[in-house]
Design an enzyme around this catalytic site. Structure first.
Site, PDB file in Angstrom:
ATOM      1  N   ASP A 145      -5.025  -2.928   6.926  1.00 26.60           N
ATOM      2  CA  ASP A 145      -4.129  -1.776   7.104  1.00 26.60           C
ATOM      3  C   ASP A 145      -4.057  -0.872   5.879  1.00 26.60           C
ATOM      4  OD1 ASP A 145      -2.865  -3.588   5.488  1.00 26.60           O
ATOM      5  OD2 ASP A 145      -0.994  -3.671   6.647  1.00 26.60           O
ATOM      6  N   GLU A 152       0.825  -1.214   0.000  1.00 26.73           N
ATOM      7  CA  GLU A 152       0.000   0.000   0.000  1.00 26.73           C
ATOM      8  C   GLU A 152       0.853   1.257   0.000  1.00 26.73           C
ATOM      9  OE1 GLU A 152       0.308  -0.851   4.483  1.00 26.73           O
ATOM     10  OE2 GLU A 152       0.345  -1.951   2.599  1.00 26.73           O
TER      11      GLU A 152
END
Length: 256
Positions: A151, A121
């Site tokens: 997350d 990410e």
């Protein structure tokens, strides 16, 4: 405002170099070699990205790794997933690191020097992603530890590659090779390993040559949708991850 001299050597797991034109290169590492991600780096990277974002002399940022992987190893040292206070720290850092990446208000390039098996990410929040032919993507550790991938992975992968593909990627721990990732819009260019950083700097130099506010405000304009996505979904996803971690702890305690 931060000044480069005050934070350049402040982070043991990030090697920072900046050229006169304001192009900052950030190479993640452990003891000069491939990064081993742990609870200490989780905490450290919050402040790393904050300081970079606070330095108005940065004109473009290149994020890369060291050795033969961008990020493929994790160590539980420094993490406390199994107490409320410990997970509160993880939740706060998990939210802040993503918002701090987005608060870097200059264009960002990720140069993936190899496999990305965790925290992809970070790369998906940058503007241009270069990869080597050996780069692969996978979300490996969450299900190995028995916890929810909450997350930011749960937001960004379905956003980037599509809802159905993104859910499959996470639920099956799918491995995406560099060419598939390029075909699906995750990667912009596949570059030979010995040309990777040179190509990243070539692009960054072109961005740095723009008027300062042009580069800065273009990054802001391009990330508004991502900001909304992260703001709305990260805390919820991390809360679900924490509940699953508590269940893992209970099961471990029951077994022995």
């Amino acid at each position: 405002m931060a000044k480069f001299e005050t934070y350049r050597d402040a982070f043991p797991n990030a090697r920072l170099t900046r050229k006169d034109n304001g192009v900052l290169e950030v190479a993640l590492h452990t003891d000069g070699g491939k990064l081993v991600f742990n609870g200490h780096t989780h905490e450290q990277f919050v402040e790393l990205f904050h300081q970079i974002g606070e330095d108005r002399d940065n004109r473009a940022v290149i994020l890369t790794g060291t050795g033969d992987a961008f990020m493929d190893m994790i160590n539980p040292e420094g993490f406390d997933f199994f107490t409320p206070q410990g997970y509160d720290k993880i939740l706060r850092e998990g939210r802040k690191v993503l918002s701090n990446i987005l608060d870097i208000e200059v264009p960002m390039i990720t140069a993936l020097n190899g496999p990305v098996l965790l925290h992809s990410e970070y790369a998906l929040l940058t503007d241009i992603i270069l990869a080597t032919p050996d780069t692969v993507f996978q979300d490996k550790p969450h299900f190995e530890f028995g916890i929810v991938p909450g997350d930011g992975m749960h937001l960004l992968w379905p956003h980037v590659i599509g809802s159905v593909r993104g859910r499959y990627f996470l639920l099956t721990r799918q491995v995406l090779d560099a060419q598939t990732a390029k075909d699906w819009g995750v990667v912009n260019e596949i570059v030979p390993a010995d040309r990777l950083l040179a190509r990243a700097h070539e692009i960054a130099d072109g961005i740095a040559a723009l008027p300062p506010l042009t580069g800065r405000y273009t990054r802001i304009a391009l990330t508004q949708q991502l900001r909304r996505l992260i703001d709305e979904g990260t805390a919820f996803g991390l809360a679900l991850e924490g509940i699953s971690a508590a269940d893992v702890a209970r099961r471990m305690a029951a077994q022995g």
